[in-house]
Write a protein that holds these residues in place. Sequence first.
Motif, PDB file in Angstrom:
ATOM      1  N   ILE A   1       0.858  -1.184   0.000  1.00 50.33           N
ATOM      2  CA  ILE A   1       0.000   0.000   0.000  1.00 50.33           C
ATOM      3  C   ILE A   1       0.892   1.232   0.000  1.00 50.33           C
ATOM      4  O   ILE A   1       1.709   1.434   0.910  1.00 50.33           O
ATOM      5  CB  ILE A   1      -0.943  -0.005   1.217  1.00 50.33           C
ATOM      6  N   CYS A   2       0.743   2.037  -1.028  1.00 44.45           N
ATOM      7  CA  CYS A   2       1.585   3.220  -1.200  1.00 44.45           C
ATOM      8  C   CYS A   2       0.911   4.410  -0.521  1.00 44.45           C
ATOM      9  O   CYS A   2      -0.103   4.915  -0.997  1.00 44.45           O
ATOM     10  CB  CYS A   2       1.799   3.504  -2.684  1.00 44.45           C
ATOM     11  N   GLY A   3       1.462   4.825   0.602  1.00 40.53           N
ATOM     12  CA  GLY A   3       0.915   5.946   1.358  1.00 40.53           C
ATOM     13  C   GLY A   3       0.255   5.489   2.638  1.00 40.53           C
ATOM     14  O   GLY A   3      -0.561   4.562   2.619  1.00 40.53           O
ATOM     15  N   TYR A   4       0.626   6.128   3.758  1.00 37.99           N
ATOM     16  CA  TYR A   4       0.047   5.757   5.053  1.00 37.99           C
ATOM     17  C   TYR A   4      -0.608   6.969   5.705  1.00 37.99           C
ATOM     18  O   TYR A   4      -0.456   7.244   6.880  1.00 37.99           O
ATOM     19  CB  TYR A   4       1.125   5.161   5.971  1.00 37.99           C
ATOM     20  N   GLY A   5      -1.374   7.699   4.863  1.00 33.49           N
ATOM     21  CA  GLY A   5      -2.239   8.737   5.418  1.00 33.49           C
ATOM     22  C   GLY A   5      -3.500   8.086   5.949  1.00 33.49           C
ATOM     23  O   GLY A   5      -3.517   6.883   6.226  1.00 33.49           O
ATOM     24  N   GLU A   6      -4.568   8.841   6.068  1.00 32.46           N
ATOM     25  CA  GLU A   6      -5.802   8.286   6.623  1.00 32.46           C
ATOM     26  C   GLU A   6      -6.384   7.181   5.725  1.00 32.46           C
ATOM     27  O   GLU A   6      -6.865   6.161   6.213  1.00 32.46           O
ATOM     28  CB  GLU A   6      -6.835   9.396   6.839  1.00 32.46           C
ATOM     29  N   VAL A   7      -6.330   7.397   4.404  1.00 27.39           N
ATOM     30  CA  VAL A   7      -6.825   6.375   3.474  1.00 27.39           C
ATOM     31  C   VAL A   7      -5.954   5.123   3.562  1.00 27.39           C
ATOM     32  O   VAL A   7      -6.454   3.995   3.646  1.00 27.39           O
ATOM     33  CB  VAL A   7      -6.850   6.913   2.030  1.00 27.39           C
ATOM     34  N   GLY A   8      -4.642   5.315   3.535  1.00 32.21           N
ATOM     35  CA  GLY A   8      -3.726   4.181   3.636  1.00 32.21           C
ATOM     36  C   GLY A   8      -3.884   3.423   4.941  1.00 32.21           C
ATOM     37  O   GLY A   8      -3.827   2.185   4.963  1.00 32.21           O
ATOM     38  N   LYS A   9      -4.094   4.141   6.026  1.00 36.08           N
ATOM     39  CA  LYS A   9      -4.291   3.488   7.326  1.00 36.08           C
ATOM     40  C   LYS A   9      -5.533   2.584   7.303  1.00 36.08           C
ATOM     41  O   LYS A   9      -5.527   1.467   7.824  1.00 36.08           O
ATOM     42  CB  LYS A   9      -4.435   4.539   8.432  1.00 36.08           C
ATOM     43  N   GLY A  10      -6.617   3.097   6.709  1.00 38.43           N
ATOM     44  CA  GLY A  10      -7.834   2.305   6.633  1.00 38.43           C
ATOM     45  C   GLY A  10      -7.647   1.053   5.795  1.00 38.43           C
ATOM     46  O   GLY A  10      -8.081  -0.048   6.176  1.00 38.43           O
ATOM     47  N   CYS A  11      -6.988   1.190   4.649  1.00 45.70           N
ATOM     48  CA  CYS A  11      -6.754   0.038   3.769  1.00 45.70           C
ATOM     49  C   CYS A  11      -5.859  -0.993   4.451  1.00 45.70           C
ATOM     50  O   CYS A  11      -6.119  -2.207   4.377  1.00 45.70           O
ATOM     51  CB  CYS A  11      -6.119   0.504   2.462  1.00 45.70           C
ATOM     52  N   CYS A  12      -4.810  -0.533   5.105  1.00 40.52           N
ATOM     53  CA  CYS A  12      -3.882  -1.449   5.787  1.00 40.52           C
ATOM     54  C   CYS A  12      -4.592  -2.234   6.890  1.00 40.52           C
ATOM     55  O   CYS A  12      -4.406  -3.450   7.021  1.00 40.52           O
ATOM     56  CB  CYS A  12      -2.715  -0.660   6.377  1.00 40.52           C
ATOM     57  N   ALA A  13      -5.387  -1.534   7.689  1.00 38.15           N
ATOM     58  CA  ALA A  13      -6.074  -2.189   8.803  1.00 38.15           C
ATOM     59  C   ALA A  13      -7.016  -3.278   8.292  1.00 38.15           C
ATOM     60  O   ALA A  13      -7.086  -4.377   8.853  1.00 38.15           O
ATOM     61  CB  ALA A  13      -6.845  -1.154   9.617  1.00 38.15           C
ATOM     62  N   ALA A  14      -7.742  -2.983   7.203  1.00 44.25           N
ATOM     63  CA  ALA A  14      -8.704  -3.941   6.671  1.00 44.25           C
ATOM     64  C   ALA A  14      -8.015  -5.184   6.127  1.00 44.25           C
ATOM     65  O   ALA A  14      -8.414  -6.319   6.418  1.00 44.25           O
ATOM     66  CB  ALA A  14      -9.541  -3.280   5.572  1.00 44.25           C
ATOM     67  N   LEU A  15      -6.963  -4.987   5.350  1.00 38.87           N
ATOM     68  CA  LEU A  15      -6.286  -6.122   4.730  1.00 38.87           C
ATOM     69  C   LEU A  15      -5.500  -6.950   5.744  1.00 38.87           C
ATOM     70  O   LEU A  15      -5.432  -8.178   5.640  1.00 38.87           O
ATOM     71  CB  LEU A  15      -5.365  -5.617   3.613  1.00 38.87           C
ATOM     72  N   LYS A  16      -4.938  -6.286   6.742  1.00 39.27           N
ATOM     73  CA  LYS A  16      -4.245  -7.023   7.810  1.00 39.27           C
ATOM     74  C   LYS A  16      -5.233  -7.905   8.565  1.00 39.27           C
ATOM     75  O   LYS A  16      -4.935  -9.055   8.904  1.00 39.27           O
ATOM     76  CB  LYS A  16      -3.567  -6.035   8.762  1.00 39.27           C
ATOM     77  N   ALA A  17      -6.422  -7.363   8.831  1.00 37.43           N
ATOM     78  CA  ALA A  17      -7.437  -8.133   9.557  1.00 37.43           C
ATOM     79  C   ALA A  17      -7.916  -9.342   8.759  1.00 37.43           C
ATOM     80  O   ALA A  17      -8.355 -10.329   9.335  1.00 37.43           O
ATOM     81  CB  ALA A  17      -8.637  -7.228   9.887  1.00 37.43           C
ATOM     82  N   MET A  18      -7.799  -9.284   7.436  1.00 37.37           N
ATOM     83  CA  MET A  18      -8.214 -10.399   6.591  1.00 37.37           C
ATOM     84  C   MET A  18      -7.107 -11.425   6.373  1.00 37.37           C
ATOM     85  O   MET A  18      -7.287 -12.389   5.635  1.00 37.37           O
ATOM     86  CB  MET A  18      -8.692  -9.876   5.228  1.00 37.37           C
ATOM     87  N   GLY A  19      -5.962 -11.205   7.014  1.00 39.11           N
ATOM     88  CA  GLY A  19      -4.881 -12.182   6.922  1.00 39.11           C
ATOM     89  C   GLY A  19      -3.862 -11.910   5.848  1.00 39.11           C
ATOM     90  O   GLY A  19      -3.013 -12.771   5.553  1.00 39.11           O
ATOM     91  N   SER A  20      -3.891 -10.738   5.241  1.00 36.86           N
ATOM     92  CA  SER A  20      -2.903 -10.399   4.216  1.00 36.86           C
ATOM     93  C   SER A  20      -1.582  -9.983   4.848  1.00 36.86           C
ATOM     94  O   SER A  20      -1.543  -9.502   5.983  1.00 36.86           O
ATOM     95  CB  SER A  20      -3.421  -9.265   3.321  1.00 36.86           C
TER      96      SER A  20
END
Length: 591
Positions: free
Chosen positions: A377-396
């Motif tokens: 995930i390129c970018g860890y602003g608010e959008v990036g934080k949301g995407c990271c949290a979701a995919l991590k929770a799904m086991g990625s």
Amino acid sequence: MSVQAVAAKMAEVELKDVAGKDSLPAISPLTPKTEEKKSENYSTSSPAAAAAAGEPSPVTAASNPVKMPQASAMKRPDQQQNGGEAFVNCDGTVAEAPRMKKIQFADQKQEFNKRPTKISRRSLSRSISQSSTDSYSSAASYTDSSDDETSPRDKQQKNSKGNGDFCIKNIKQADFGRREIEIAEQEMPALMALRKRAQGEKPLAGAKIVGCTHITAQTAVLMETLSALGAQCRWAACNIYSTQNEVAAALAEGGFSVFAWKGESEDDFWWCIDRCVNVEGWQPNMILDDGGDLTHWIYKKYPNMFKKIKGIVEESVTGVHRLYQLSKAGKLCVPAMNVNDSVTKQKFDNLYCCRESILDGLKRTTDVMFGGKQVVICGYGEVGKGCCAALKAMGSIVYVTEIDPICALQACMDGFRLVKLTEVIRQVDIVITCTGNKNVVVREYMDRMKNGCIVCNMGHSNTEIDVASLRTPELTWERVRSQVDHVIWPDGKRIVLLAEGRLLNLSCSTVPTFVLSITATTQALALIELYNAPEGRYKQDVYLLPKKMDEYVASLHLPTFDAHLTELSDEQAKYLGLNKNGPFKPNYYRY
């Protein structure tokens, strides 16, 4: 004959049936009757028909001849068996009972292959691909599957009142759009409360608002709220793929001047914006923008309009960046409100919304399994934080790229590995951009990606992925379903490009209505503030939404959760140096 004898005979027949090898395939309920006559493998469908054809009836062929009632609601001859279970009627006669058909994989496979169909392979593929993306999707228009390829610009349409000041896909879809809007209203409590409280005051009376945002059911609720507060509105879409055609039709039927449809070309996009702005006898005095394209067009084509415009409200990272550039260069002619960086917009629209919609968009378009997938995930602003949290929770397995050392440190503390894109580009399964920048993923990186890598964008602008570099003679583009393209290299390697690099969640799926209620309420309050501000309060610069308004937006949504705020006592308020009614945090506070 006794019941015991019948039961014994039933068992005997059942054993014979299972052992029989001459059973015929059952007639498919989907098979046309005209085809049944052509197939020699199909048996007749009734004892009467069998007798007419000179064949033994399924009833008379049974080892135990039993007189079958001629009119029985339960009689269902079985073409695969030569006998069946029995039941005893009140008069003592024995009749064959309906029985569940046995599973015969070979026969069923043969039957499936033989079953005639009038749907061509291409049509079936198209139907399957569209249903994968359009079903249960409020972002997918009811008219996506329409065979009418005529450009809306070539149509002459009018609503039921004879008004034709709009350009949409199909005005006949208005009823569907109205239902979508009514559903959205139930999940937008703050806007509905604002509409109810301020409708009598008409704080936007005389306001002429030109807007360029995503045209969805949620935007329709905002537009109708602005109209209820006294404003006149003309609207275009900020994204060529996100328009809900049926919602645009409902708005046009309701008297709004809307110029948008799903699947616009680049030329259509700018034509629609121009039709909103360049109209005889009507000039906007407020701008609501999402991405800065509308502001840019007016600045470029109609700069004199800024003499009557009171303010601009902008809600995206890209659009805000453009406004700050204009301000820095001394070219910003009017006050502008940056609602993108308001707390309610940042936390709820960018963080919580993307945390849910990223999964929705990827699932609808690719049916991908997230567990075990490597994602960058390129970018860890608010959008990036949301995407990271979701995919991590799904086991990625999630990697992050970032230029800001503070955001980078946050990513590390949240358990993500910080890398450069070049370090992982060969091994990752999914690449997601969330930066708002340009050329984040260039051709060099895409050349090195693994076969089947999914590439998509969650930032507002379509500049993050260098899609233009993929339109070369040596690469083949293959559209596999709506908003999904395979880009194929000469050696057979392919990547999966979603929405041609445009915003994934609004192009390919939906975003939660409740979150958009927060954003839309913020936009409405910003418009009210700028329009009613006394002369001199706001200069030709970019401003944040006042903290008091931010808190007001949040408070309007709390009743939905049956939430109860604690109130400060006079002593506590004095101790903290606060007003009991807020604001409760200084402007520099980071939530």
